[in-house]
Design a protein around this motif. Structure first.
Motif, PDB file in Angstrom:
ATOM      1  N   PHE A  89      34.568  33.694  41.757  1.00 18.19           N
ATOM      2  CA  PHE A  89      33.436  32.933  42.287  1.00 18.19           C
ATOM      3  C   PHE A  89      33.652  32.623  43.760  1.00 18.19           C
ATOM      4  O   PHE A  89      32.739  32.806  44.582  1.00 18.19           O
ATOM      5  N   MET A  90      34.845  32.163  44.105  1.00 19.61           N
ATOM      6  CA  MET A  90      35.124  31.826  45.504  1.00 19.61           C
ATOM      7  C   MET A  90      34.963  33.057  46.402  1.00 19.61           C
ATOM      8  O   MET A  90      34.342  32.970  47.461  1.00 19.61           O
ATOM      9  N   ARG A  91      35.486  34.196  45.982  1.00 17.87           N
ATOM     10  CA  ARG A  91      35.342  35.419  46.786  1.00 17.87           C
ATOM     11  C   ARG A  91      33.873  35.785  46.981  1.00 17.87           C
ATOM     12  O   ARG A  91      33.485  36.264  48.040  1.00 17.87           O
ATOM     13  N   ALA A  92      33.069  35.575  45.954  1.00 25.74           N
ATOM     14  CA  ALA A  92      31.660  35.950  46.019  1.00 25.74           C
ATOM     15  C   ALA A  92      30.854  35.077  46.980  1.00 25.74           C
ATOM     16  O   ALA A  92      29.887  35.544  47.577  1.00 25.74           O
ATOM     17  N   ILE A  93      31.245  33.823  47.154  1.00 27.89           N
ATOM     18  CA  ILE A  93      30.453  32.901  47.976  1.00 27.89           C
ATOM     19  C   ILE A  93      31.005  32.718  49.386  1.00 27.89           C
ATOM     20  O   ILE A  93      30.326  32.174  50.246  1.00 27.89           O
ATOM     21  N   VAL A  94      32.224  33.161  49.625  1.00 29.13           N
ATOM     22  CA  VAL A  94      32.898  32.885  50.898  1.00 29.13           C
ATOM     23  C   VAL A  94      32.604  33.954  51.948  1.00 29.13           C
ATOM     24  O   VAL A  94      32.703  35.143  51.688  1.00 29.13           O
ATOM     25  N   GLN A  95      32.274  33.461  53.123  1.00 23.79           N
ATOM     26  CA  GLN A  95      32.091  34.318  54.291  1.00 23.79           C
ATOM     27  C   GLN A  95      33.404  34.449  55.064  1.00 23.79           C
ATOM     28  O   GLN A  95      33.764  35.525  55.503  1.00 23.79           O
TER      29      GLN A  95
END
Length: 109
Positions: A89-95
């Motif tokens: 989830f973190m990888r998917a939302i992080v720029q």
């Protein structure tokens, strides 16, 4: 004898939209997920997930500031299945992500 602890600081800048939600929703969800990791393993002395204050110019949206007894405690946290489970989830939302670990003397109690 001076005892040293390991501070682990992570900053995230989130995408404006990801995983079907806007940045504000994802920041709140990420913070809850991070806070759920606060007591996963022994050796965590401080664990704070914080969102940037609204109305202030800032570079990052979300912060984790954690203090671990030592590198082994940090490694145990990083490899814990509950922590590993939030990473997709973190990888998917992080720029952008920045991380810094450093040793410092433990506070006197």
């Amino acid at each position: 004898m001076i005892i040293f602890m390991l501070t682990h600081i992570v900053f995230w800048k989130l995408k404006d939209h990801a995983e079907g939600a806007d940045k504000a929703v994802n920041i709140a969800k990420a913070r809850v997920l991070l806070e759920s990791c606060a007591k996963l393993t022994p050796g965590i002395h401080r664990f704070e997930a914080a969102m940037a204050q609204p109305g202030h110019e800032c570079t990052y949206d979300l912060l984790l500031n954690a203090v671990f007894e030592d590198a082994e405690a940090l490694q145990a946290y990083q490899n814990h299945p509950d922590h590993v489970a939030i990473k997709p989830f973190m990888r998917a939302i992080v720029q952008e992500r920045q991380c810094m670990d450093y040793s410092s003397p433990a506070p006197l109690v």
